[in-house]
Design an enzyme around this catalytic site. Structure first.
Site, PDB file in Angstrom:
ATOM      1  N   LEU A  16      -7.355   5.246  -0.774  1.00  0.00           N
ATOM      2  CA  LEU A  16      -6.381   6.100  -1.448  1.00  0.00           C
ATOM      3  C   LEU A  16      -6.311   5.789  -2.933  1.00  0.00           C
ATOM      4  O   LEU A  16      -6.149   6.696  -3.757  1.00  0.00           O
ATOM      5  CB  LEU A  16      -5.014   5.927  -0.800  1.00  0.00           C
ATOM      6  CG  LEU A  16      -3.852   6.687  -1.437  1.00  0.00           C
ATOM      7  CD1 LEU A  16      -4.100   8.191  -1.417  1.00  0.00           C
ATOM      8  CD2 LEU A  16      -2.537   6.341  -0.743  1.00  0.00           C
ATOM      9  N   ASP A  69      -5.201  -9.729  -8.358  1.00  0.00           N
ATOM     10  CA  ASP A  69      -5.067 -10.333  -7.031  1.00  0.00           C
ATOM     11  C   ASP A  69      -3.585 -10.452  -6.708  1.00  0.00           C
ATOM     12  O   ASP A  69      -2.859 -11.236  -7.323  1.00  0.00           O
ATOM     13  CB  ASP A  69      -5.739 -11.712  -7.032  1.00  0.00           C
ATOM     14  CG  ASP A  69      -5.629 -12.417  -5.684  1.00  0.00           C
ATOM     15  OD1 ASP A  69      -4.967 -11.892  -4.770  1.00  0.00           O
ATOM     16  OD2 ASP A  69      -6.207 -13.515  -5.560  1.00  0.00           O
ATOM     17  N   ASN A  96      -0.187   0.497  -4.975  1.00  0.00           N
ATOM     18  CA  ASN A  96      -0.951   1.112  -3.901  1.00  0.00           C
ATOM     19  C   ASN A  96      -1.618   0.110  -2.969  1.00  0.00           C
ATOM     20  O   ASN A  96      -1.706   0.341  -1.769  1.00  0.00           O
ATOM     21  CB  ASN A  96      -2.026   2.026  -4.510  1.00  0.00           C
ATOM     22  CG  ASN A  96      -3.105   2.384  -3.504  1.00  0.00           C
ATOM     23  OD1 ASN A  96      -2.912   3.205  -2.618  1.00  0.00           O
ATOM     24  ND2 ASN A  96      -4.262   1.735  -3.634  1.00  0.00           N
ATOM     25  N   SER A 151       4.236   3.793   4.300  1.00  0.00           N
ATOM     26  CA  SER A 151       3.499   4.304   5.454  1.00  0.00           C
ATOM     27  C   SER A 151       4.406   5.121   6.347  1.00  0.00           C
ATOM     28  O   SER A 151       5.610   4.849   6.455  1.00  0.00           O
ATOM     29  CB  SER A 151       2.917   3.124   6.244  1.00  0.00           C
ATOM     30  OG  SER A 151       2.449   3.521   7.512  1.00  0.00           O
ATOM     31  N   TYR A 194       1.756  -5.338   9.631  1.00  0.00           N
ATOM     32  CA  TYR A 194       1.638  -4.327   8.584  1.00  0.00           C
ATOM     33  C   TYR A 194       2.832  -3.382   8.605  1.00  0.00           C
ATOM     34  O   TYR A 194       3.427  -3.073   7.566  1.00  0.00           O
ATOM     35  CB  TYR A 194       0.344  -3.544   8.776  1.00  0.00           C
ATOM     36  CG  TYR A 194       0.173  -2.372   7.835  1.00  0.00           C
ATOM     37  CD1 TYR A 194      -0.339  -2.561   6.560  1.00  0.00           C
ATOM     38  CD2 TYR A 194       0.515  -1.077   8.227  1.00  0.00           C
ATOM     39  CE1 TYR A 194      -0.508  -1.498   5.688  1.00  0.00           C
ATOM     40  CE2 TYR A 194       0.357  -0.009   7.367  1.00  0.00           C
ATOM     41  CZ  TYR A 194      -0.159  -0.220   6.100  1.00  0.00           C
ATOM     42  OH  TYR A 194      -0.309   0.842   5.243  1.00  0.00           O
ATOM     43  N   LYS A 198       5.760  -2.728   5.657  1.00  0.00           N
ATOM     44  CA  LYS A 198       6.003  -1.441   5.005  1.00  0.00           C
ATOM     45  C   LYS A 198       7.460  -1.004   5.163  1.00  0.00           C
ATOM     46  O   LYS A 198       8.018  -0.366   4.267  1.00  0.00           O
ATOM     47  CB  LYS A 198       5.052  -0.377   5.564  1.00  0.00           C
ATOM     48  CG  LYS A 198       3.602  -0.572   5.158  1.00  0.00           C
ATOM     49  CD  LYS A 198       3.421  -0.495   3.648  1.00  0.00           C
ATOM     50  CE  LYS A 198       1.963  -0.496   3.244  1.00  0.00           C
ATOM     51  NZ  LYS A 198       1.757  -0.403   1.792  1.00  0.00           N
ATOM     52  N   THR A 229      -8.797   6.527   6.033  1.00  0.00           N
ATOM     53  CA  THR A 229      -9.250   5.488   5.105  1.00  0.00           C
ATOM     54  C   THR A 229      -9.732   4.283   5.907  1.00  0.00           C
ATOM     55  O   THR A 229      -9.579   4.218   7.126  1.00  0.00           O
ATOM     56  CB  THR A 229      -8.110   5.050   4.181  1.00  0.00           C
ATOM     57  OG1 THR A 229      -7.086   4.446   4.980  1.00  0.00           O
ATOM     58  CG2 THR A 229      -7.535   6.236   3.424  1.00  0.00           C
TER      59      THR A 229
END
Length: 282
Positions: A16, A69, A96, A151, A194, A198, A229
């Site tokens: 993305l 990083d 992002n 997300s 994850y 989010k 992706t």
């Protein structure tokens, strides 16, 4: 020609992020696009961006690869020092970059605690620290914008959805596995770490909106949609082509949405998590 806006996009050399770089670069609006990259060399980053530099017609925008990083405070500070000395302001920050490490646990490549720690570092702590360092630069902009890419899996409200005939895309996220242990079906969508990061990122966005609202900074959580992706592949544990066959859109669709946000089309929804067609439920 108008003065170019200074844009920093983290994770800008793949998925993305790269699609967003391409969308901004192809716009008639001039930008100085700082393309954050990680885990590749400067030569590799330049090679990824080279096709854009030779595109026709030529773009009014410029591209500047920037090592970044999210797990290194020194790297983040170095990036901000560069922007400060080179530009003195930052008009747009797109947080992002993100990654899923839950599959590492399932495959035995990483212990559970290590995976959770790394996921929180990359998906939450990194964006927060970068935004903290970048805040003075944003306040130097006449019209600053701050985006956190979240997300569709982060919605707490949607975890209660059980009508899978009406909402088939939530079946894989919300279905409960069979009784007993171990839960083999946990591997169908290995995204617990994850997903929780989010959800926390949404609260982080709200806090930044609260803190910067009176400074005139427009802040959003952007839920870019069901995209095919490499990250989507990690979340679903299936190939990108299979993901696309399930209805996932190309990353360019998410990038087009982000550009619309940057162009002011969702200014009425600041402080919220937004999807292309709606405000996402908390």
């Amino acid at each position: 020609m108008p003065t170019p806006e200074i844009v920093l996009i983290t994770g800008g050399t793949s998925g993305l992020g790269l699609s967003t770089v391409k969308a901004l670069h192809s716009s008639a609006t001039p930008y100085k696009i700082l393309v954050g990259y990680y885990a590749i060399t400067a030569t590799e980053a330049s090679s990824i961006l080279q096709p854009l530099l030779t595109a026709h017609p030529p773009s009014p925008s410029t591209l500047h690869p920037l090592p970044l990083d999210l797990e290194s405070d020194a790297s983040l500070q170095s990036a901000i020092d560069y922007i400060t000395s080179s530009h003195g302001r930052l008009d747009i920050l797109v947080n992002n970059a993100g990654a899923n490490f839950d599959e590492d646990v399932r495959h035995g490549a990483r212990p559970l605690r290590s995976a959770l720690r790394k996921s929180w570092n990359v998906n939450l702590a990194g964006p927060h620290i970068l935004t903290t360092l970048a805040a003075p630069l944003l306040l130097n902009s006449p019209a600053p914008r701050l985006l956190f890419i979240t997300s569709g899996t982060s919605s707490l409200t949607e975890t209660e959805v059980a009508d899978f005939d009406k909402f088939p895309t939530l079946r894989v996220l919300n279905s409960s596995p069979e009784p007993g242990w171990p839960k083999e079906e946990m591997g169908v969508v290995a995204c617990l770490g994850y997903r929780t990061c989010k959800t926390a990122l949404n609260m982080l966005m709200r806090e930044w909106w609260r803190m910067l609202r009176r400074d005139g900074v427009r802040v959003w959580g952007v839920s870019p949609g069901f995209l095919a992706t490499d990250l989507a592949t990690d979340l679903a544990g299936v190939g990108r082509e299979r993901y696309a066959s399930l209805g996932a859109l190309p990353p360019s669709a998410g990038a087009e949405f982000i550009v619309k946000v940057l162009n002011g089309e969702r200014d009425g929804d600041v402080g919220k998590v937004i999807r292309a067609d709606m405000v996402q439920a908390w």
